[in-house]
Motif scaffolding. Structure first.
Motif: not given
Length: 203
Positions: A169-181
């Motif tokens: 039912s989630v159509s949008m994320m207010q915030k997303m983070t992902i680690g980058v190396y």
């Protein structure tokens, strides 16, 4: 004459006996001093790197993305990264997982970039509009082939890069983070805001 020579021999032997331990102690002191200096230098270097990453994260601009939403890329001097979309795949009637698709153009001479589920003890997360947080199943990274000066599509649909147990039912994320190396000096978190989710579509 013999007594005098004997006294000189005894004196020399005693001096040698006391000098050797003193030299050994001095050697140990110098060795410990070197180890302390090396540890301090390494700690200072690590602290400098942490500070550089923090400053880059604070000064990076929030840029609108092709798929909607915005991104803060603290690595923009090393790689141009665009978010092409966030896609959901069903795993049951009401739940699924979400993965990200990027376009990456390396500015450094690097042939690989890693996306990961954590960085520096902080988990990558996706937070929906109701405040529910979703994490990745793994914190370890997955490497993807890239090329200097060429924009390459990177589909992070790997078990190490999926936000799991997301409600469909989630159509949008207010915030997303992902680690980058990228390398030891250029690692941290990529941050995205107001990202729409496309369920059961192909990127």
């Amino acid at each position: 004459m013999k007594k005098t020579m004997l006294k000189l021999f005894v004196t020399a032997a005693l001096c040698a006996a006391f000098t050797l331990p003193a030299n050994a102690q001095l050697g140990n002191i110098l060795k410990k001093g070197k180890q302390i200096i090396e540890k301090t230098s390494k700690a200072a270097g690590a602290k400098t790197n942490e500070t550089s990453v923090a400053i880059a994260a604070l000064t990076a601009k929030e840029i609108e993305q092709p798929c909607g939403g915005t991104m803060i890329n603290p690595f923009n001097k090393h790689a141009e990264i665009e978010l092409l979309g966030a896609y959901g795949k069903s795993t049951s009637e009401n739940y699924g997982y979400v993965y990200l698709v990027f376009r990456v153009k390396m500015l450094d001479n690097k042939g690989e970039i890693y996306f990961r589920g954590a960085f520096d003890g902080k988990d990558a997360m996706a937070i929906d509009m109701d405040g529910n947080a979703y994490k990745m199943a793994y914190t370890m990274g997955k490497g993807y082939d890239v090329e200097e000066g060429t924009a390459i599509k990177v589909v992070c649909d790997h078990e190490r890069n999926r936000y799991v147990d997301v409600r469909k039912s989630v159509s949008m994320m207010q915030k997303m983070t992902i680690g980058v190396y990228i390398n030891g000096d250029d690692s941290g978190m990529l941050t995205m805001k107001n990202v729409p989710i496309k369920w059961d579509e192909e990127p």
